[in-house]
Each structure stands twice: as structure tokens, then as C-alpha cells.
Write an enzyme that holds these catalytic residues in place. Structure first.
Site: not given
Ligand code: APR
Length: 234
Positions: A110, A177, A203
């Protein structure tokens, strides 16, 4: 699960950087640092209000100076260094915490906050400070053409051919994550499974795609990733 020296592919998302203090995308009220994602992370938003989008990414770029890699980033760098098989790190994150933890060859599907490119001539380079419309492209010298090297909604993620190739060869696939909301990354587990990989999800909680993983480590990445890496290194 003991992994005999096999090729490992790891996909990370915002959750691995959460304990370093960087906001995730979908953990809170759906706002991303006070903005709706659609208002700042798409070409239409940039065309509509480039200064607002540049300000948003300038703040995030500056924010990187105030955070450090955490134990999960460090554990993955150790896995890459000490594991006798091939370890490929794919990330949806645009921060540089994997690199600062010592990971090599990270595939930022990304894009990266610390890079910019010219929408007119394609020039691309690392960029540390603020970016504004009046910064001329060092190559074509046009102004108002430089933008953050971020793959916005509606744009094609980077290096998908390489990613598909490593997923088809993976013997172990770990997703860390990431909520499994956004494709193509959310589909990586099924591609890896189809080609015979053992799959593990690490996660803080269950996700949209948890059902497609063989195994789950539920908890903070700083604890669970370190535990999994210890297991991989036997
Ligand atoms: N340890 C493990 N997991 C965690 C923690 C932690 N400390 N804190 C949060 N999480 C988990 C949450 O439960 C969630 O399932 O990390 C995940 C984050 O999910 P999102 O916020 O949706 O992020 P991500 O999956 O990276 O988003 C994907 O979406 O907006 C677009 O381009 C953006 O790259 C991003 C993509």
C-alpha cells in the site's frame, strides 16, 4: 505446530504497529485520526482538496519520528535473520517500523509514508519532511504534481505479481494485526491455503477471515508474535 525449515510468508496490518502508538483503521469510531478515510485516502479527495490530503499525510509522516518499532516488529526481524528457510514480509502498513526493526526487503503493497512521487512524470524518491503543492517535482519541475506514495482506495496495490508468486510457494502463511476487511490482502490466506500452506492468524481478536486459518494466536502482537517466532526458531 513445529515448522520444519520451510518458506514463511508474513502479512502484517495496522495492528502490528498499534502498540507503537500508531492508530489502526477500524478499531475505534471508524474515523482515522479524525478523518473519514474516504475524505483523505482516495484520488478524488486529492483532486477535490489536495492541501487537506497533503496536511493529513504530513502529520502522519511527522508522527513517525515520535514512535519506535515494538517487540512484534523486532521478533519478525529476528525471524528473517535467524530462520534457516526463506521469510518474506508483506505489509499493508505505510510506516517504516519493520525497516527500523531490522527487517529486509519488506514489500509495502500500500506504499510508504516516507516516499513521494510525481503524478505527471512518475519520479519517485524518499521524502522526510512536509510536502506541499508548491514543491516542484525535481525531475519535471512542475508544481502541484507531487503526492504521497500511498496506494489510495481505487488504486492498484504494488508488486502483486511478486506477492502472488511467494504466496503460491509459501509453506507457512501468517497474517498479523489485520482485520481482513480490505482486498486483495484479505484474500491472501485462501491463495496460500489453496497451494498447501499451513496458515496462522495472530490478532487481538477474531476477524472477517479467521475461519480460513488453521490456527489462531489471540492477543497483543508484542506477546503473540514473539511467542510464534520463538516456536518457529525451535
Ligand atoms: N495486537 C494485535 N492485533 C491488534 C492490536 C494489537 N495490539 N491492535 C489492533 N489489532 C488488530 C485489530 O483487532 C484489527 O483486527 O489489528 C487489526 C487492524 O485492522 P484495521 O484497522 O482494519 O487495519 P488493516 O487490516 O491493516 O487495514 C487494511 O485498510 O484502510 C485500509 O489501506 C488501509 O492498509 C489499510 C487496510
Amino acid at each position: 505446530m513445529q515448522t520444519a525449515h520451510r518458506s514463511i510468508v508474513v502479512l502484517t496490518g495496522a495492528g502490528i504497529s498499534a502498540e507503537s502508538g500508531l492508530a489502526t483503521f477500524r478499531d475505534k469510531d471508524g474515523l482515522w485520526e479524525g478523518h473519514r478515510v474516504e475524505d483523505v485516502a482516495c484520488p478524488e479527495a486529492f483532486a477535490r482538496d489536495p492541501a487537506r490530503v497533503q496536511r493529513f499525510y504530513n502529520l502522519r509522516r511527522a508522527g513517525l519520528q515520535t514512535v519506535e518499532p515494538n517487540a512484534a516488529h523486532l521478533a519478525l526481524a529476528r525471524l528473517q535473520r535467524d530462520y534457516p528457510g526463506e521469510v518474506t514480509l508483506l505489509t499493508q502498513n505505510v510506516d517504516d517500523l519493520h525497516e527500523r526493526a531490522g527487517s529486509q526487503g519488506v514489500i509495502h503493497m500500500h506504499g510508504e509514508l516516507l516516499k513521494v512521487f510525481c503524478g505527471r512524470c512518475g519520479w519517485k524518491r524518499g521524502w522526510q519532511g512536509d510536502l506541499t503543492g508548491s514543491d516542484p517535482c525535481p525531475s519535471c519541475e512542475r508544481t502541484h504534481t507531487l503526492r504521497p506514495d500511498i496506494v489510495w482506495f481505487g488504486e492498484i496495490p504494488y508488486r502483486m505479481d511478486e506477492i502472488e508468486d511467494v504466496l503460491m510457494r509459501a509453506e507457512v502463511f501468517a497474517a498479523i494485526g489485520t482485520s481482513g476487511h480490505v482486498y486483495p490482502a484479505a484474500g491472501f490466506v485462501s491463495l496460500a491455503r489453496f497451494h498447501g500452506a499451513a496458515t496462522i492468524e495472530i490478532n487481538a481478536q477474531g476477524t472477517q477471515v479467521s475461519g480460513q486459518f488453521d490456527r489462531h494466536l489471540v492477543g497483543p502482537a508484542t506477546v503473540e508474535v514473539a511467542r510464534w517466532v520463538e516456536e518457529c526458531l525451535g
